[in-house]
Design a protein around this motif. Structure first.
Motif, PDB file in Angstrom:
ATOM      1  N   ALA A  18      32.030  48.612  39.947  1.00 59.28           N
ATOM      2  CA  ALA A  18      30.940  48.453  40.912  1.00 59.28           C
ATOM      3  C   ALA A  18      29.625  48.063  40.246  1.00 59.28           C
ATOM      4  CB  ALA A  18      30.755  49.750  41.701  1.00 59.28           C
ATOM      5  N   GLY A  19      29.421  48.523  39.018  1.00 60.92           N
ATOM      6  CA  GLY A  19      28.140  48.285  38.364  1.00 60.92           C
ATOM      7  C   GLY A  19      28.048  47.000  37.576  1.00 60.92           C
ATOM      8  N   ALA A  20      29.193  46.374  37.255  1.00 60.92           N
ATOM      9  CA  ALA A  20      29.159  45.160  36.440  1.00 60.92           C
ATOM     10  C   ALA A  20      28.372  44.031  37.101  1.00 60.92           C
ATOM     11  CB  ALA A  20      30.584  44.716  36.116  1.00 60.92           C
ATOM     12  N   PRO A  21      28.624  43.706  38.378  1.00 64.80           N
ATOM     13  CA  PRO A  21      27.792  42.666  39.001  1.00 64.80           C
ATOM     14  C   PRO A  21      26.318  43.056  39.102  1.00 64.80           C
ATOM     15  CG  PRO A  21      29.825  43.008  40.246  1.00 64.80           C
ATOM     16  CD  PRO A  21      29.722  44.130  39.257  1.00 64.80           C
ATOM     17  N   VAL A  22      26.053  44.351  39.270  1.00 64.57           N
ATOM     18  CA  VAL A  22      24.652  44.800  39.329  1.00 64.57           C
ATOM     19  C   VAL A  22      23.972  44.561  37.988  1.00 64.57           C
ATOM     20  CG1 VAL A  22      23.136  46.771  39.706  1.00 64.57           C
ATOM     21  CG2 VAL A  22      25.198  46.505  41.101  1.00 64.57           C
ATOM     22  N   LEU A  23      24.677  44.848  36.888  1.00 66.34           N
ATOM     23  CA  LEU A  23      24.105  44.591  35.564  1.00 66.34           C
ATOM     24  C   LEU A  23      23.827  43.104  35.376  1.00 66.34           C
ATOM     25  CD1 LEU A  23      23.319  45.555  32.715  1.00 66.34           C
ATOM     26  CD2 LEU A  23      25.698  45.177  32.035  1.00 66.34           C
ATOM     27  N   THR A  24      24.754  42.263  35.821  1.00 61.95           N
ATOM     28  CA  THR A  24      24.522  40.824  35.748  1.00 61.95           C
ATOM     29  C   THR A  24      23.282  40.433  36.533  1.00 61.95           C
ATOM     30  OG1 THR A  24      26.904  40.413  35.521  1.00 61.95           O
ATOM     31  CG2 THR A  24      25.531  38.566  36.184  1.00 61.95           C
ATOM     32  N   GLY A  25      23.101  41.038  37.712  1.00 61.79           N
ATOM     33  CA  GLY A  25      21.905  40.770  38.502  1.00 61.79           C
ATOM     34  C   GLY A  25      20.635  41.240  37.823  1.00 61.79           C
ATOM     35  N   LEU A 217      36.582  25.606  35.454  1.00 63.95           N
ATOM     36  CA  LEU A 217      36.088  24.594  36.377  1.00 63.95           C
ATOM     37  C   LEU A 217      37.041  24.358  37.543  1.00 63.95           C
ATOM     38  CD1 LEU A 217      34.541  21.862  34.042  1.00 63.95           C
ATOM     39  CD2 LEU A 217      33.338  23.356  35.630  1.00 63.95           C
ATOM     40  N   GLU A 218      38.338  24.550  37.315  1.00 60.95           N
ATOM     41  CA  GLU A 218      39.329  24.269  38.350  1.00 60.95           C
ATOM     42  C   GLU A 218      39.566  25.461  39.286  1.00 60.95           C
ATOM     43  OE1 GLU A 218      40.510  21.249  38.732  1.00 60.95           O
ATOM     44  OE2 GLU A 218      39.372  20.593  36.980  1.00 60.95           O
ATOM     45  N   TYR A 219      38.938  26.580  39.014  1.00 57.31           N
ATOM     46  CA  TYR A 219      39.125  27.761  39.861  1.00 57.31           C
ATOM     47  C   TYR A 219      38.122  27.754  41.010  1.00 57.31           C
ATOM     48  CZ  TYR A 219      42.409  30.027  36.701  1.00 57.31           C
ATOM     49  OH  TYR A 219      43.526  30.353  35.947  1.00 57.31           O
ATOM     50  N   ALA A 220      38.546  28.334  42.131  1.00 54.73           N
ATOM     51  CA  ALA A 220      37.682  28.438  43.303  1.00 54.73           C
ATOM     52  C   ALA A 220      38.145  29.610  44.149  1.00 54.73           C
ATOM     53  CB  ALA A 220      37.715  27.140  44.114  1.00 54.73           C
ATOM     54  N   GLY A 221      37.275  30.036  45.055  1.00 55.24           N
ATOM     55  CA  GLY A 221      37.657  31.068  45.995  1.00 55.24           C
ATOM     56  C   GLY A 221      37.901  32.417  45.345  1.00 55.24           C
ATOM     57  N   PRO A 222      38.907  33.158  45.830  1.00 55.13           N
ATOM     58  CA  PRO A 222      39.175  34.508  45.308  1.00 55.13           C
ATOM     59  C   PRO A 222      39.500  34.530  43.815  1.00 55.13           C
ATOM     60  CG  PRO A 222      40.312  34.169  47.387  1.00 55.13           C
ATOM     61  CD  PRO A 222      39.754  32.835  46.989  1.00 55.13           C
ATOM     62  N   ASP A 223      40.177  33.494  43.327  1.00 54.33           N
ATOM     63  CA  ASP A 223      40.501  33.451  41.891  1.00 54.33           C
ATOM     64  C   ASP A 223      39.229  33.386  41.054  1.00 54.33           C
ATOM     65  OD1 ASP A 223      43.209  33.535  42.394  1.00 54.33           O
ATOM     66  OD2 ASP A 223      43.411  31.350  42.454  1.00 54.33           O
ATOM     67  N   LEU A 224      38.284  32.571  41.483  1.00 53.30           N
ATOM     68  CA  LEU A 224      37.014  32.478  40.757  1.00 53.30           C
ATOM     69  C   LEU A 224      36.252  33.792  40.844  1.00 53.30           C
ATOM     70  CD1 LEU A 224      34.978  30.774  39.189  1.00 53.30           C
ATOM     71  CD2 LEU A 224      34.053  29.975  41.376  1.00 53.30           C
ATOM     72  N   ALA A 225      36.337  34.465  41.992  1.00 55.58           N
ATOM     73  CA  ALA A 225      35.669  35.758  42.149  1.00 55.58           C
ATOM     74  C   ALA A 225      36.231  36.781  41.171  1.00 55.58           C
ATOM     75  CB  ALA A 225      35.821  36.252  43.581  1.00 55.58           C
ATOM     76  N   LEU A 226      37.549  36.798  41.000  1.00 46.65           N
ATOM     77  CA  LEU A 226      38.169  37.733  40.057  1.00 46.65           C
ATOM     78  C   LEU A 226      37.719  37.450  38.627  1.00 46.65           C
ATOM     79  CD1 LEU A 226      41.833  37.981  41.409  1.00 46.65           C
ATOM     80  CD2 LEU A 226      39.960  39.594  41.739  1.00 46.65           C
ATOM     81  N   ILE A 227      37.620  36.176  38.280  1.00 47.99           N
ATOM     82  CA  ILE A 227      37.199  35.815  36.923  1.00 47.99           C
ATOM     83  C   ILE A 227      35.747  36.219  36.689  1.00 47.99           C
ATOM     84  CG2 ILE A 227      36.741  33.880  35.370  1.00 47.99           C
ATOM     85  CD1 ILE A 227      39.160  32.477  36.529  1.00 47.99           C
ATOM     86  N   GLU A 228      34.897  35.955  37.662  1.00 44.62           N
ATOM     87  CA  GLU A 228      33.493  36.318  37.513  1.00 44.62           C
ATOM     88  C   GLU A 228      33.320  37.840  37.425  1.00 44.62           C
ATOM     89  OE1 GLU A 228      31.123  34.384  36.895  1.00 44.62           O
ATOM     90  OE2 GLU A 228      32.053  32.450  37.289  1.00 44.62           O
ATOM     91  N   LEU A 229      34.080  38.566  38.236  1.00 41.58           N
ATOM     92  CA  LEU A 229      34.007  40.022  38.182  1.00 41.58           C
ATOM     93  C   LEU A 229      34.505  40.533  36.834  1.00 41.58           C
ATOM     94  CD1 LEU A 229      33.553  42.788  39.463  1.00 41.58           C
ATOM     95  CD2 LEU A 229      35.838  42.633  40.465  1.00 41.58           C
ATOM     96  N   ALA A 230      35.621  39.981  36.354  1.00 44.75           N
ATOM     97  CA  ALA A 230      36.161  40.400  35.059  1.00 44.75           C
ATOM     98  C   ALA A 230      35.198  40.073  33.921  1.00 44.75           C
ATOM     99  CB  ALA A 230      37.511  39.732  34.815  1.00 44.75           C
ATOM    100  N   SER A 232      31.921  39.939  34.102  1.00 44.60           N
ATOM    101  CA  SER A 232      30.841  40.928  34.159  1.00 44.60           C
ATOM    102  C   SER A 232      31.310  42.280  33.629  1.00 44.60           C
ATOM    103  CB  SER A 232      30.345  41.072  35.595  1.00 44.60           C
ATOM    104  OG  SER A 232      29.815  39.863  36.082  1.00 44.60           O
ATOM    105  N   MET A 233      32.552  42.652  33.951  1.00 46.77           N
ATOM    106  CA  MET A 233      33.097  43.918  33.470  1.00 46.77           C
ATOM    107  C   MET A 233      33.265  43.910  31.957  1.00 46.77           C
ATOM    108  SD  MET A 233      35.903  44.649  36.472  1.00 46.77           S
ATOM    109  CE  MET A 233      36.658  46.025  35.569  1.00 46.77           C
ATOM    110  N   ARG A 234      33.651  42.771  31.388  1.00 47.58           N
ATOM    111  CA  ARG A 234      33.780  42.674  29.925  1.00 47.58           C
ATOM    112  C   ARG A 234      32.427  42.905  29.254  1.00 47.58           C
ATOM    113  NH1 ARG A 234      38.317  40.082  27.619  1.00 47.58           N
ATOM    114  NH2 ARG A 234      37.020  39.248  25.942  1.00 47.58           N
ATOM    115  N   LEU A 235      31.370  42.385  29.864  1.00 46.85           N
ATOM    116  CA  LEU A 235      30.042  42.610  29.303  1.00 46.85           C
ATOM    117  C   LEU A 235      29.694  44.090  29.313  1.00 46.85           C
ATOM    118  CD1 LEU A 235      27.340  41.554  28.234  1.00 46.85           C
ATOM    119  CD2 LEU A 235      26.630  41.195  30.614  1.00 46.85           C
ATOM    120  N   VAL A 236      30.012  44.788  30.411  1.00 45.27           N
ATOM    121  CA  VAL A 236      29.755  46.225  30.487  1.00 45.27           C
ATOM    122  C   VAL A 236      30.600  46.974  29.462  1.00 45.27           C
ATOM    123  CG1 VAL A 236      29.885  48.259  31.966  1.00 45.27           C
ATOM    124  CG2 VAL A 236      29.101  46.102  32.908  1.00 45.27           C
ATOM    125  N   VAL A 237      31.858  46.566  29.285  1.00 46.30           N
ATOM    126  CA  VAL A 237      32.738  47.229  28.326  1.00 46.30           C
ATOM    127  C   VAL A 237      32.190  47.093  26.908  1.00 46.30           C
ATOM    128  CG1 VAL A 237      35.012  47.115  27.231  1.00 46.30           C
ATOM    129  CG2 VAL A 237      34.826  47.077  29.720  1.00 46.30           C
TER     130      VAL A 237
END
Length: 319
Positions: A18-25, A217-230, A232-237
């Motif tokens: 929950a906090g990874a996207p907040v940290l990115t923000g 570059l070829e990802y979109a939609g839910p797949d891109l959302a998972l990558i972006e979330l992951a 952000s989570m890697r940065l927190v880790v």
């Protein structure tokens, strides 16, 4: 698995996810303020994820199941590392997975899988990004292993929970030459692994300079959302790993409401401060040329080697 470790694992799973996207923000907002812009607010990454999750999942023609599974593998490996590494409590929810070599292998697996998925698209940018990412990975992973191994010499174990617990009970070792050298090396690793300036620019889309963005570059939609979330989570880790190993103050050592609450607050505060400092530093730095990146990473590896040597020759291993 102890009750303390189980509690910490559950809390860490919620906090990191929950906090990874907040940290990115927060980091984007810090950069915006220092650059004289108003910024989009710390909640914008969550709004972007929500928008992507509502879109249709698409995949390029000719790609295999690897392309579709790569975002899930990246998210799963990052999530497992977030649960296993002791951030909130000194005990781990999955002690065997909390071993140094297991955690590094998990993080490397996610990166390698995403690189293979980029190759699976058959595009020039995907192959370029994968080649650059694997080059950086080959230089970063040894530094990560050696820098944390320098701390394991005094603890007598490569288990991260044991290293954190030993540092909590003997805080003087934080200012030892081995710890200081290892901290600098791990800081460079964090910058390289998470694609931050000066190694990579997460905000660029210039074809000749991007690394991580070229692979997705070829990802979109839910797949891109998972990558972006992951991502952000890697940065927190990585920031959490840096704070737990070298700034373990506030981490819970007992299963009491006050101790656990203090551990949550300390973890959130330390990661936020480190992230804000990283974002502030990026404002005053420029991305270095790709061919200079190996020199930077080689220097961090040398610092990690010196940290190991200091552990043995200055302090000596535990009897």
């Amino acid at each position: 698995m102890t009750a303390l470790g189980l509690t910490g694992g559950v809390l860490q799973a919620v906090l990191v996810t929950a906090g990874a996207p907040v940290l990115t923000g927060v980091m984007r907002q810090v950069r915006a303020k220092l650059e004289g812009r108003s910024g989009q607010g710390i909640g914008q990454p969550w709004r972007d994820l929500r928008k992507q999750l509502r879109k249709e999942a698409i995949a390029p023609d000719g790609t295999s199941e690897l392309f579709r599974l790569a975002p899930l593998v990246l998210l799963a490996t990052t999530f497992t590392a977030a649960v296993a590494v002791p951030f909130v409590t000194t005990a781990s929810a999955a002690r065997p997975v909390a071993d140094l070599f297991a955690v590094v292998a998990l993080l490397a697996m996610g990166t390698a899988t995403l690189a293979l998925a980029a190759l699976d698209t058959g595009t020039a940018f995907g192959g370029m990004g994968a080649s650059r990412e694997m080059t950086i990975l080959a230089l970063v992973e040894p530094t990560l292993l050696v820098s944390v191994f320098a701390l394991s010499v005094r603890a007598g174990s490569t288990n991260l929970a044991a290293i954190v617990a030993a540092t909590v009970h003997d805080p003087v070792r934080v200012i030892s030459p081995a710890s200081l050298l290892a901290a600098v090396a791990l800081g460079v690793v964090t910058i390289a692994e998470t694609g931050r300036i000066p190694v990579d620019n997460p905000a660029t889309h210039l074809e000749l300079t991007m690394v991580h963005e070229a692979m997705i570059l070829e990802y979109a939609g839910p797949d891109l959302a998972l990558i972006e979330l992951a991502s952000s989570m890697r940065l927190v880790v990585f920031l959490g790993l840096l704070s737990s190993l070298f700034l373990p103050w506030g981490i819970a050592t007992a299963l009491t409401p006050l101790a656990v609450a203090g551990g949550i607050g300390a973890f959130a505060a330390k990661v936020t401060v480190l992230g804000a400092a990283l974002a502030a530093g990026e404002v005053f730095m420029a991305k270095i040329r790709l061919f200079r990146v190996p020199e930077l990473l080689a220097g961090s590896f040398l610092l990690a080697i010196l940290a190991v040597a200091s552990s043995y020759f200055l302090a000596g291993p535990n009897p």
